[in-house]
Design an enzyme around this catalytic site. Structure first.
Site, short mmCIF file in Angstrom:
data_model
loop_
_atom_site.label_atom_id
_atom_site.label_comp_id
_atom_site.label_asym_id
_atom_site.label_seq_id
_atom_site.Cartn_x
_atom_site.Cartn_y
_atom_site.Cartn_z
N CYS A 28 -0.81 -23.46 -19.79
CA CYS A 28 -0.79 -22.00 -19.77
C CYS A 28 -1.77 -21.48 -18.72
CB CYS A 28 -1.13 -21.42 -21.14
SG CYS A 28 -2.80 -21.84 -21.69
N ASP A 433 7.84 -4.56 19.15
CA ASP A 433 7.73 -4.80 20.58
C ASP A 433 9.15 -4.67 21.13
OD1 ASP A 433 6.76 -5.86 23.13
OD2 ASP A 433 7.85 -7.68 22.56
#
Length: 744
Positions: A28, A433
């Site tokens: 767990c 770009d």
């Protein structure tokens, strides 16, 4: 923490030595926290991140006096087993850590022993009275409790020694209480089994073991993408040495080897075709469904499949340096890292088990004081312990990240880490770009006009001389045009690139400068005589460069115009971003006219032209200062500062290594629509994480009070607890059905 401190911390971690360990025995989120805490206490360890879904921990250390043995010892001191992580390429049977029977057989035996215990309950539901003798119940329940359930006791004992709690401690406490109560009542006179609870303890252990087994099988599916990529590595290669061909293990390959690849074979390394022609299927690596033509000089990607032709290739990268190896590392790193949202889970799980034990104790005391029935008090306390499983909390985030990054990688989207995945879903602005991102990045020389009645051929020859040796797309375009015109450029000396402006060199005793208008202004060169013609080319979307003689007699030599096709997919990508509520910006070093023309064709919202690399980073910083979450998309070295300045950098496939290293996401194909797909899978993955965490928290918020108030039978609590973990993993696995719209 300010940005400078964050950058400093990131730099330290980037230079750290990474060690991966496989950890056994974790059940767990509390277990994961304890392992991390133990490792971080080792001197020299900078950070440790446990992935509960893969049972793997990634440790970053300074490298000084931190060896694997010390790390393993730290994990074992915390109560778990550990070993050096080794890549696995095939499924393996799920076997208990201590050996013995396969887990599936243990579950079958547990079910066979438990079924008779619940038969009286089933019989009563259809009107039959059936009571098993107490000694029969004892004989059936005891092997389940102490053999099948032995793993819970071992893990719980280690947790107690480490002064911590975990899921196994809750299960062992709860089932032991039910089993102990039953033995006490039996020995105290309840010979007919009317008030015994052996079945509750046995059913809980059986269901929890079944749930963990199903969970483990489901978790293995989340790593399917990694195993599929690892399976692309062929075991052998056919090498030609000294004129003879021999099949050698892949580990024996060397850079520079000549490798023969037959039709239908997997390419064993990255390389370059030196003989023959064929097509290659690169779909498993790039997501590109169409075969890619491979001629002499073409690049080959290891792991792709050769098509119809026999080819001879020279190895340029082998082993861990291949594109395939880097992809696998990228996906593994993303799956091993924790998303920022996981910090909340870590804080909760750190106090979860002690809180639940306290609630169970209060439940027992409350019921005992309320009606004096201590057997009912024990059962209700048992239900609290069993229902409150922190497994679902621990699995909610990593399983979704593993499934999301895995399916993204299969379609050519490499997400560097969990933080990049989490940031990407909330992007509000995408900055592009231009060259190579929105355009094809393969400009051609469309015009070259000499100044003052000069010679056009001379202009082209000088431009080619200045540009020779450069890998810039415009330089290649000039070289191609000169070659087509039959021009052999003169030798150039002293070549020097001027960032964002152009290049200078000396040719035939002349000092020349080739670049944009800013470079001309810097050198005092007037360009008025050709400005009108240049403006016409710019308005047509073309890039204009200028060639000038500098030095004692500066003069303009001429103008060159370059055309670059807009990618057919760019307009669709921008339109889909707008549909998703994302604003678009274009940052380019190109002239204003060309930039506005491209932006108008594509529907870009905002344009910044004639911007130097540092200027791109400044514009992105300004957008972030306004509260925008910015993604920057680029493919060149000059884009690296902007990629680093953005919240999330995205590098286009085929770009430079610098851009791909700086970026948080890499698109393996040069298709800008893949960016929108990356945002989509990020949003879907983050949605799954929130779904899983919501249900994991709600499950406990509802279940624990019901159990405390006596409204939940321990057997139902056990089934619900097992279901919660399996459902979280199953929900995450739904991401595997995702497919990008760009390939639809």
């Amino acid at each position: 923490m300010d940005r400078m401190t964050m950058n400093s911390s990131s730099a330290v971690l980037e230079n750290a030595v990474e060690t991966a360990l496989d950890v056994g025995g974790m059940t767990c989120a509390s277990c994961a926290n304890r392992v991390e805490k133990s490792l971080r206490a080792v001197p020299g360890v900078l950070d440790a991140n446990v992935n509960l879904a893969t049972e793997k921990v990634l440790v970053r250390s300074s490298g000084a006096d931190v060896d694997t043995a010390r790390l393993i010892a730290a994990v074992e001191k915390a109560g778990y087993t550990a070993s050096q992580h080794v890549d696995a390429v095939a499924d393996a049977p799920i076997v208990p850590a201590g050996g013995g029977l396969p887990e599936s057989w243990e579950i079958v035996i547990a079910a066979a022993l438990t079924l008779p215990l619940i038969l009286p309950m089933l019989a009563e539901a259809i009107g039959f009275q059936l009571v098993l003798p107490a000694w029969v119940q004892f004989l059936l329940a005891t092997p389940v409790q102490f053999w099948i359930g032995a793993r819970f006791y071992r893990s719980a004992w280690k947790a107690i020694l480490a002064r911590a709690g975990n899921m196994d401690l809750l299960v062992s406490l709860g089932t032991s209480a039910a089993y102990g109560l039953s033995v006490y009542q039996w020995l105290g006179g309840a010979h007919h089994g009317a008030h015994l609870y052996f079945e509750a303890a046995a059913v809980v252990i059986t269901l929890v073991r079944l749930g963990k087994w199903l969970e483990t099988r489901a978790k293995r599916q989340t790593t399917e993408a990694i195993r599929a990529l690892q399976a692309l590595r062929p075991a052998t290669a056919r090498v030609r040495r000294h004129g003879l061909e021999a099949e050698v293990p892949i580990a024996s390959l060397r850079v520079g080897d000549e490798v023969v690849v037959r039709p239908g074979e997997r390419i064993p390394m990255d390389g370059e075709v030196i003989e023959g022609a064929s097509h290659a299927d690169e779909s498993m690596l790039t997501g590109e469904s169409l075969p890619v033509s491979k001629q002499v000089g073409a690049k080959l990607i290891g792991g792709s499949v050769n098509g119809e032709g026999l080819i001879l290739a020279r190895a340029t990268a082998i082993g861990t340096e291949t594109v395939l190896a880097r992809i696998i590392r990228s996906v593994e790193d993303a799956q091993a890292a924790k998303a920022p949202i996981q910090r909340l889970v870590d804080k909760v799980s750190a106090v979860f088990v002690p809180t639940i034990v306290a609630i169970a104790a209060l439940t027992f005391a409350g019921w005992w004081l309320y009606n004096g029935d201590w057997s009912a008090a024990v059962l209700n306390a048992v239900a609290v312990l069993v229902i409150a499983c922190p497994c679902a909390l621990g699995l909610a985030t990593p399983t979704a990240i593993m499934a999301g990054t895995g399916v993204a990688a299969r379609h050519g989207i490499l997400i560097k880490d969990a933080e990049a995945l989490e940031l990407l879903h909330g992007v509000t602005v995408v900055a592009f770009d231009k060259t190579g991102t929105l355009t094809a990045g393969k400009p051609r020389l469309t015009a070259y006009v000499p100044a003052a009645q000069g010679d056009a051929s001379r202009l082209l020859a000088l431009a080619a001389a200045v540009q020779q040796g450069s890998e810039h797309p415009l330089a290649r375009a000039v070289g191609d045009a000169a070659r087509d015109a039959g021009i052999v450029p003169a030798a150039a000396t002293g070549m020097q690139a001027v960032a964002g402006l152009g290049v200078t060199a000396q040719v035939d005793a002349m000092q020349l400068a080739l670049g944009n208008a800013a470079l001309m202004a810097q050198n005092g060169i007037a360009i008025d005589t050709l400005s009108q013609e240049a403006r016409a080319h710019e308005q047509a979307g073309e890039t204009v460069s200028w060639l000038a003689r500098t030095g004692s007699e500066p003069a303009l030599v001429g103008m060159l115009a370059f055309g670059d096709e807009v990618k057919a997919e760019s307009a669709q990508a921008v339109a889909r971003l707008h549909e998703a509520g994302v604003r678009t910006v274009m940052l380019t070093g190109d002239n204003q006219g060309a930039a506005q023309h491209i932006a108008g064709l594509l529907g870009i919202d905002e344009v910044h032209a004639q911007v130097l690399p540092e200027g791109k980073a400044a514009i992105i910083a300004a957008l972030r200062a306004k509260g925008e979450r910015v993604a920057m998309v680029g493919d060149g070295i000059n884009d690296a500062p902007a990629l680093a300045a953005a919240d999330i950098g995205i590098a286009m496939g085929g770009g430079t290594d610098v851009a791909m290293h700086t970026a948080g996401v890499t698109l393996m194909r040069g298709d800008p629509r893949l960016l929108v797909d990356a945002i989509d899978i990020s949003r879907r993955t983050y949605h799954k994480i929130r779904q899983n965490l919501f249900w994991a928290f709600v499950f406990n918020l509802i279940g624990v009070p019901l159990a405390a108030f006596g409204l939940l039978n321990p057997m139902i609590a056990g089934a619900a607890m097992a279901f919660s973990s399996v459902s979280v993993v199953t929900n995450a696995l739904l991401l595997k059905r995702w497919a990008p719209k760009s390939t639809a």
